[in-house]
Structures are given as C-alpha cells and as structure tokens.
Design a protein around this motif. Structure first.
Motif, mmCIF file in Angstrom:
data_model
loop_
_atom_site.group_PDB
_atom_site.id
_atom_site.type_symbol
_atom_site.label_atom_id
_atom_site.label_comp_id
_atom_site.label_asym_id
_atom_site.label_seq_id
_atom_site.Cartn_x
_atom_site.Cartn_y
_atom_site.Cartn_z
ATOM 1 N N MET A 220 0.808 -1.166 0.111
ATOM 2 C CA MET A 220 -0.139 -0.122 -0.110
ATOM 3 C C MET A 220 0.922 1.171 0.017
ATOM 4 S SD MET A 220 -1.332 -0.043 4.001
ATOM 5 C CE MET A 220 -2.454 1.269 3.807
ATOM 6 N N GLU A 221 0.285 2.605 -0.334
ATOM 7 C CA GLU A 221 1.203 3.554 -0.557
ATOM 8 C C GLU A 221 1.268 4.227 0.837
ATOM 9 O OE1 GLU A 221 -1.065 4.959 -4.890
ATOM 10 O OE2 GLU A 221 -1.880 5.509 -2.907
ATOM 11 N N GLU A 222 2.359 4.889 0.861
ATOM 12 C CA GLU A 222 2.762 5.739 2.346
ATOM 13 C C GLU A 222 3.182 6.938 2.075
ATOM 14 O OE1 GLU A 222 3.950 5.773 6.494
ATOM 15 O OE2 GLU A 222 2.602 4.549 5.331
ATOM 16 N N PRO A 223 2.308 7.958 2.239
ATOM 17 C CA PRO A 223 1.386 7.913 3.222
ATOM 18 C C PRO A 223 -0.272 7.413 2.443
ATOM 19 C CG PRO A 223 1.415 10.269 2.271
ATOM 20 C CD PRO A 223 2.774 9.544 2.237
ATOM 21 N N THR A 264 -3.775 4.445 -5.571
ATOM 22 C CA THR A 264 -4.836 5.750 -5.921
ATOM 23 C C THR A 264 -3.908 6.690 -7.105
ATOM 24 O OG1 THR A 264 -3.981 6.989 -3.990
ATOM 25 C CG2 THR A 264 -6.091 5.817 -3.878
ATOM 26 N N PRO A 265 -4.145 6.045 -8.448
ATOM 27 C CA PRO A 265 -3.257 7.017 -9.480
ATOM 28 C C PRO A 265 -3.769 8.219 -9.844
ATOM 29 C CG PRO A 265 -4.376 4.940 -10.385
ATOM 30 C CD PRO A 265 -4.415 5.037 -8.921
ATOM 31 N N SER A 266 -5.134 8.330 -9.760
ATOM 32 C CA SER A 266 -5.603 9.656 -10.267
ATOM 33 C C SER A 266 -5.478 10.896 -9.489
ATOM 34 C CB SER A 266 -6.898 9.672 -10.546
ATOM 35 O OG SER A 266 -7.278 8.784 -11.656
ATOM 36 N N HIS A 267 -5.406 10.756 -8.236
ATOM 37 C CA HIS A 267 -5.047 11.673 -7.221
ATOM 38 C C HIS A 267 -4.936 10.767 -5.783
ATOM 39 C CE1 HIS A 267 -8.367 14.218 -9.513
ATOM 40 N NE2 HIS A 267 -7.597 14.933 -9.476
ATOM 41 N N GLN A 268 -3.556 10.717 -5.947
ATOM 42 C CA GLN A 268 -3.140 10.013 -4.707
ATOM 43 C C GLN A 268 -3.397 10.436 -3.264
ATOM 44 O OE1 GLN A 268 -0.686 10.159 -1.755
ATOM 45 N NE2 GLN A 268 -1.022 7.987 -1.521
ATOM 46 N N CYS A 269 -4.007 9.573 -2.541
ATOM 47 C CA CYS A 269 -4.531 9.975 -1.080
ATOM 48 C C CYS A 269 -3.429 9.646 -0.201
ATOM 49 C CB CYS A 269 -5.747 9.492 -0.649
ATOM 50 S SG CYS A 269 -6.612 9.539 0.943
ATOM 51 N N PRO A 270 -3.232 10.962 0.677
ATOM 52 C CA PRO A 270 -3.670 12.359 0.554
ATOM 53 C C PRO A 270 -2.975 13.383 -0.084
ATOM 54 C CG PRO A 270 -2.398 12.105 2.530
ATOM 55 C CD PRO A 270 -2.179 10.482 1.711
ATOM 56 N N THR A 271 -1.688 13.016 -0.772
ATOM 57 C CA THR A 271 -0.962 13.935 -1.277
ATOM 58 C C THR A 271 -1.332 14.799 -2.786
ATOM 59 O OG1 THR A 271 0.373 12.501 -2.942
ATOM 60 C CG2 THR A 271 1.173 12.666 -0.454
ATOM 61 N N THR A 272 -2.372 13.913 -3.208
ATOM 62 C CA THR A 272 -3.239 14.342 -4.635
ATOM 63 C C THR A 272 -2.086 14.254 -5.867
ATOM 64 O OG1 THR A 272 -2.570 16.774 -4.555
ATOM 65 C CG2 THR A 272 -4.434 15.867 -3.250
ATOM 66 N N SER A 418 -8.290 19.372 -2.428
ATOM 67 C CA SER A 418 -7.515 19.488 -1.402
ATOM 68 C C SER A 418 -6.005 19.881 -1.683
ATOM 69 C CB SER A 418 -7.649 18.388 -0.255
ATOM 70 O OG SER A 418 -7.085 17.329 -0.925
ATOM 71 N N PHE A 419 -5.279 20.585 -0.783
ATOM 72 C CA PHE A 419 -3.982 20.515 -0.753
ATOM 73 C C PHE A 419 -3.081 19.804 0.349
ATOM 74 C CE2 PHE A 419 -5.309 24.471 -3.137
ATOM 75 C CZ PHE A 419 -4.015 24.491 -4.079
ATOM 76 N N TRP A 420 -2.198 19.229 -0.093
ATOM 77 C CA TRP A 420 -1.522 18.454 0.909
ATOM 78 C C TRP A 420 -0.353 19.427 1.555
ATOM 79 C CZ3 TRP A 420 -1.902 14.751 4.391
ATOM 80 C CH2 TRP A 420 -0.846 13.978 4.785
ATOM 81 N N MET A 421 -0.207 19.642 2.962
ATOM 82 C CA MET A 421 0.720 20.591 3.196
ATOM 83 C C MET A 421 1.644 20.311 4.320
ATOM 84 S SD MET A 421 -1.137 23.371 1.865
ATOM 85 C CE MET A 421 -0.217 24.741 2.836
ATOM 86 N N ARG A 422 2.649 20.805 4.430
ATOM 87 C CA ARG A 422 3.833 20.651 5.207
ATOM 88 C C ARG A 422 4.087 21.767 6.365
ATOM 89 N NH1 ARG A 422 7.214 18.902 1.674
ATOM 90 N NH2 ARG A 422 8.432 20.735 1.710
ATOM 91 N N ALA A 423 4.120 21.473 7.426
ATOM 92 C CA ALA A 423 4.504 22.498 8.507
ATOM 93 C C ALA A 423 6.149 22.152 8.799
ATOM 94 C CB ALA A 423 3.659 22.559 9.673
ATOM 95 N N PRO A 424 6.770 22.949 9.560
ATOM 96 C CA PRO A 424 8.067 22.996 9.860
ATOM 97 C C PRO A 424 8.089 21.630 10.692
ATOM 98 C CG PRO A 424 7.619 25.283 10.155
ATOM 99 C CD PRO A 424 6.310 24.466 10.013
ATOM 100 N N PRO A 445 -5.150 16.943 10.570
ATOM 101 C CA PRO A 445 -3.722 16.815 10.679
ATOM 102 C C PRO A 445 -3.462 15.359 9.923
ATOM 103 C CG PRO A 445 -4.901 16.970 12.637
ATOM 104 C CD PRO A 445 -6.171 17.229 11.726
ATOM 105 N N GLY A 446 -2.162 15.389 9.420
ATOM 106 C CA GLY A 446 -1.661 14.191 8.583
ATOM 107 C C GLY A 446 -1.468 13.156 9.262
ATOM 108 N N VAL A 447 -1.055 12.888 10.520
ATOM 109 C CA VAL A 447 -0.360 11.863 11.135
ATOM 110 C C VAL A 447 -1.131 10.622 10.899
ATOM 111 C CG1 VAL A 447 -1.794 11.792 13.199
ATOM 112 C CG2 VAL A 447 0.448 10.879 13.361
ATOM 113 N N SER A 448 -2.768 10.498 10.728
ATOM 114 C CA SER A 448 -3.315 9.233 10.577
ATOM 115 C C SER A 448 -3.050 8.608 9.284
ATOM 116 C CB SER A 448 -4.904 9.594 10.773
ATOM 117 O OG SER A 448 -5.347 10.647 9.751
#
Length: 487
Positions: A220-223, A264-272, A418-424, A445-448
C-alpha cells in the motif's frame, strides 16, 4: 402523535387488578418520559382489543388517570397525556453494574482502535471548515435529487424499490455505469463484471476479504487513505508500505513477493499526486512480472478540472489483473454511501457472494434514485458546476497559501479538492488543529495517513470542497498566524 398500542402489554407475573395494572403502565410511561405531554393514547376500544380485556376496564383506568391529571380528554378526539402531568423525577445516576462477562476473553478479534479519525459532526457550524469529503449544500442540486427520489418512489418503480435482489443490483444503475461512467475512464465492461457497493470503503473491504489471507502479501502507498490501513490490518495479511513521491507510487519500490497492490493513481490520497502515463504502464509491467493484482481506487476522478483525467489503469490492463473501485459518494454526497467494483467475473462472483452474506445489496430505492439522477443528466450538470466552483476555490487557496508563506507538499496535476501541506518539522499539526478550533477553523492533521511507530506529525490537509471562496483567504491567514506561534 399517537402512542402505538403495541407499546402496551400486561406482564403475566404482575400483581393487582387489571385496572390498576393499566393505570400503573400508563403512569410509569409518563414518569419515565416515554409518553410526552400532548401525545394521544390509543382509544379505549383499541387498547381493550389489543390487551384482550373488557373495554369498561380500560375506560375506568383512563378515568382515574384523568382525575389525577395524568391524562386529559378532548371532546370526541380521545385521551391525551396532560400538559400538566407529573414531571419525571430526577434521580442521581445509578452506579454502573459491571458485566459478568470477561470481554477481554470473549472478543475473538478487535476492530476498534484503528487509524481512521473522527470528524466533528458540527463541522458546518465552523466558519473555516478546511476538511475533506463533506457535501456543500450550496452546490448540490436539491430540487432534481428530490424529483428523482419521488420518481423512484412511484408506482411504476414499486418493484425495483421493494424487490429483494438477493445478490444482484438495480439493472438500470448497472446499465448506466457500463454504458456511460466506465467509458469515460476508457474502461469496457459487461454487467457481470460490475458490483454495486456501499461506497469505496465497502468496495475495498470486499476486495481485501476476497483476495488476501494471512499468508499473502499486500503493498500500500505511504502515506495512504487511513481507512485502508484499518481494512488491511484487520485482514492480518503481510503488509508493506511503499513511500510515494511526486508522481505517486514508484513501481520499482514494490516488494517482489507482493500479491495485491493498492494504489490511487488519479489523485493519490492524501498527497493528491497524479501518476503519469509512463509510470502507469511501468506499474502494470511490474504487476505482471510478479503476477500480482492491482486495486485501483479512482475515488475522485470527476474532480479533474485543470485538465482531462489520464486513462484509468483498468483501461490499460490487458491481463485482467486490475480491480477498479469507483464511488458516487465524493461527487454527490458522502452520506449516499454508493460505489462500485469492476473486475473479472471470477472475482466479482466471489465479491458478490460475500456481499450477499453480509448485506444482500444496497437499498433498491437508493440505487434507483441514483440511476435516475445519472440517466437524466443531472449528475453531469452537477459535476460541471462543482468543477467550476472548485477551480475558483483552488485558485483562491493557492494564492492565499503563497501570500502567507505556507508550504504545499502535494497538489494534484489535474485538480482535486485539497492541498497536502507541510509544516516545519518541529510542529505537531494535531496541536495546531486544537489551537485553530476555538478560532472556528478546522484542518485535518496528517498523522493518521502514515503507518509505523515514528510517524511524521508535521503534515496536514487543507480541503476547499466545503468552504466558500470568500472565506478561504481569512481562514488560511489564521492557519499561518497560529502556525507561526508554534515554530
């Protein structure tokens, strides 16, 4: 509202006269709060007939309750619970008596405690709901959906609405999917190769149960979609997590002993991320080399408003090794819970039998309503309207993100919601989400979406499917200001 006569019964071991038993039965119903002020009681004739006693006994009971102000009489309308009936007493909470059953031993397999997070039920009350997958009431075609539902309730459709199809589905809905939905993804299929499911998640569960055992391996993909984490972990198969890059799942990183690949090739979940055509072909070649199957979750292909969507993996598959998962829940509304599986007949046969043993089939009325909504052109019009609106919202959010200096970690090449975002790295976005809630801002939050013990905690998702463009900039500004305080 009339209190159903079926709620009254005489206990065989009750003491006292029949008249006192009826009085006690009604008084207890009022004092417990089951019977509300203004509710109508069954007529004396109907209650007597139901209980198998004389009518005069019921009449005397009602008369006594009338004199004690439990009931009131309204001319020829009958007896009602009095507006001034005694108020149910307020007791201290009773201590909870523990079960005699040792549930730690009785439960053979646990399904709780997974990674799927719960979203606030009152999300619509937040001014800045940047959460994914919720329906926007301002975009949905309520009028035509209502008309289609009424048409499905009509006498002409009484059969499809009420028939127990056992393991089959509404032929009108299957026909539309085969003739209209799938060709748009380049897929050709026969009705025998399509199965209606209760959304994409149910489709993934059915697929996992049919294809995987404790001895088989899945990649499976990560994330990844957090519910898929739970589904695959419950199957107890051997599981590999393959880190995605800017183009989605890298085929060369898939372990050679993999039996089933989830992607999820069309829009990878969650990175899109959108998987390019050359990688799609490489993934098919890699699966053929390992004799593995591919489960393609095409959950959001309708939201490709930046450019036409790439052909589905299933459309490029000449070996029959791709199982396609589609869903109407994202493009219509999540509470619909309607999706479909497309695959080779031997697989669909087993998935159909498994579904029949669990829930037979999705409700016939829902299937027929969706079939009308699709076939009358309302669905296409809705998707066009949503695409136009989401395009505008995406542009607004991207500009707001640029203006505030936030960091985008992933954005779909063809659209999405959606946008997949990264904080410091030092920021825990779960804490960020808690600080934003009092400001009427919801983020995810993206941890899940990650697996393992050392999960990155600095990712989050900002969705724009449920927030008007006019509020996006202010909401993103609040995210940026709160994030700055945590750095």
């Amino acid at each position: 509202m009339t209190v159903p006569v079926e709620t009254f019964f005489l206990h065989p071991e009750a003491e006292g006269t029949l008249q006192s038993q009826i009085q006690q039965m009604i008084a207890q119903g009022i004092l417990s709060g089951r019977f509300q002020p203004g509710e109508k009681l069954p007529s004396t004739r109907k209650l007597a007939q139901h209980l198998g006693i004389s009518r005069i006994t019921v009449t005397l009971s009602y008369t006594e309750l009338l004199s004690n102000d439990y009931l009131t009489s309204r001319g020829r309308s009958g007896y009602f619970v009095s507006e001034t009936a005694p108020v149910p007493p307020i007791f201290a909470a009773s201590p909870v008596t523990p079960d005699a059953v040792d549930w730690t031993r009785a439960i053979g397999q646990k399904f709780s405690g997974g990674q799927t997070p719960t979203k606030p039920q009152d999300w619509a009350h937040y001014r800045f709901p940047f959460i994914y997958g919720q329906a926007d009431a301002t975009l949905f075609d309520h009028a035509n959906w209502r008309l289609c539902a009424m048409q499905a309730l009509g006498q002409r459709d009484f059969g499809p609405m009420t028939t127990d199809y056992f393991d089959q589905d509404d032929p009108k809905l299957i026909e539309f999917i085969v003739r209209h939905s799938l060709p748009r993804r380049g897929i050709t299929a026969r009705p025998e190769q399509v199965l209606i499911t209760l959304g994409a998640q149910n489709a993934l569960w059915l697929t996992t149960q049919v294809l995987l055992t404790q001895r088989r391996h899945a990649a499976m993909e990560e994330p990844c979609y957090h519910a898929l984490h739970d589904i695959l972990n419950q199957s107890r198969c051997h599981l590999s997590h393959v880190r995605v890059d800017q183009d989605g799942l890298p085929p060369d990183a898939i372990p050679p002993d993999t039996d089933v690949i989830f992607t999820t090739p069309s829009h990878q979940c969650p990175t899109t991320a959108t998987m390019p055509m050359d990688r799609r072909r490489a993934l098919l070649d890699r699966a053929a080399e390992m004799d593995a199957l591919i489960v393609e979750d095409d959950y959001e292909f309708e939201m490709s408003f930046l450019k036409p969507p790439s052909p589905a993996l299933k459309s490029l598959d000449t070996d029959g090794r791709v199982i396609y998962v589609g869903s109407f829940s994202k493009s219509l509304f999540p509470g619909l819970r309607l999706g479909y599986l497309v695959g080779s007949e031997p697989f669909i046969r087993e998935a159909r039998a498994l579904r029949a043993s669990v829930l037979r089939h999705p409700p016939g009325h829902i299937q027929r309503t969706v079939a009308y909504f699709l076939s009358l052109g309302h669905y296409d019009a809705l998707v066009r309207k949503m695409s136009t609106t989401l395009h505008t919202r995406r542009d607004t959010m991207q500009q707001a993100i640029t203006d505030t200096g936030l960091t985008i970690a992933g954005q779909g090449a063809s659209g999405g919601s959606s946008f997949w975002m990264r904080a410091p790295l030092s920021v825990d976005t779960s804490q960020l989400a808690q600080l934003l809630k009092p400001q009427s801002v919801l983020i995810e939050p993206g941890v899940s979406f990650f697996s393992g013990e050392d999960k990155p905690r600095n990712y989050y998702r900002l969705a724009y499917s449920s927030i008007p463009s006019s509020r996006i900039a202010d909401g993103v500004q609040k995210v940026a200001e709160t994030l700055a305080r945590l750095v």
